[in-house]
Design a protein around this motif. Sequence first.
Motif, PDB file in Angstrom:
ATOM      1  N   UNK A  12       0.680  -1.198   0.167  1.00 55.16           N
ATOM      2  CA  UNK A  12      -0.019  -0.021  -0.535  1.00 55.16           C
ATOM      3  C   UNK A  12       1.053   1.576  -0.242  1.00 55.16           C
ATOM      4  N   UNK A  13       2.294   1.113   0.419  1.00 55.43           N
ATOM      5  CA  UNK A  13       2.610   2.724   0.528  1.00 55.43           C
ATOM      6  C   UNK A  13       3.115   2.400  -0.532  1.00 55.43           C
ATOM      7  N   UNK A  14       4.176   1.500  -1.432  1.00 56.60           N
ATOM      8  CA  UNK A  14       4.644   1.582  -2.273  1.00 56.60           C
ATOM      9  C   UNK A  14       3.077   2.370  -3.583  1.00 56.60           C
ATOM     10  N   UNK A  15       2.202   2.036  -3.665  1.00 57.01           N
ATOM     11  CA  UNK A  15       0.650   2.127  -4.179  1.00 57.01           C
ATOM     12  C   UNK A  15       0.673   4.056  -3.764  1.00 57.01           C
ATOM     13  N   UNK A  16       0.673   4.136  -2.910  1.00 55.24           N
ATOM     14  CA  UNK A  16       0.219   5.695  -2.095  1.00 55.24           C
ATOM     15  C   UNK A  16       1.860   6.843  -3.144  1.00 55.24           C
ATOM     16  N   UNK A  17       2.526   6.480  -3.321  1.00 56.24           N
ATOM     17  CA  UNK A  17       4.011   6.517  -3.369  1.00 56.24           C
ATOM     18  C   UNK A  17       3.604   6.736  -5.361  1.00 56.24           C
ATOM     19  N   UNK A  18       3.232   5.865  -5.643  1.00 54.02           N
ATOM     20  CA  UNK A  18       3.726   6.023  -7.448  1.00 54.02           C
ATOM     21  C   UNK A  18       2.378   7.059  -7.446  1.00 54.02           C
ATOM     22  N   UNK A  19       1.327   6.769  -6.183  1.00 54.34           N
ATOM     23  CA  UNK A  19      -0.535   7.532  -6.874  1.00 54.34           C
ATOM     24  C   UNK A  19       0.516   9.040  -6.547  1.00 54.34           C
ATOM     25  N   UNK A  93      10.837  -0.924   0.619  1.00 53.27           N
ATOM     26  CA  UNK A  93      10.146  -0.129  -0.263  1.00 53.27           C
ATOM     27  C   UNK A  93       8.925   0.754   0.122  1.00 53.27           C
ATOM     28  N   UNK A  94       8.264   1.776  -0.476  1.00 54.31           N
ATOM     29  CA  UNK A  94       9.292   1.831  -2.082  1.00 54.31           C
ATOM     30  C   UNK A  94      10.346   2.926  -2.251  1.00 54.31           C
TER      31      UNK A  94
END
Length: 115
Positions: A12-19, A93-94
Amino acid sequence: MSLSIFHNPACSKSREALALLQSRGLQPLVIDYQQTPPSIAQLRELLALLKLPARELMRRSEEAYARLGLDNPALGEGDLLAAIAAHPILLQRPIVVNGQRALIARPPELLLEFL
């Protein structure tokens, strides 16, 4: 600008960073490091950019960390990097790389000051 993110789509943290990057109009090179694990040389480059020791690049809560005995303080940088290369789930990550700088974006809000 050379922008990339070492990304785990299951995190989830990786997805948040990409978003967060994409919401700012940035389109980083997305590296799914579990599908394309970084080499030891690439990990050394990341360490140099992050200015951290190898152990800080590791997710110590992963089962593999304990199973492989990576908490042993006698293990050197090379040993730890070899473990990450062989078991990429261990990579923190990320990680966002922007030119000659890098950041472990946990929490993702750290990117706001980094960019």
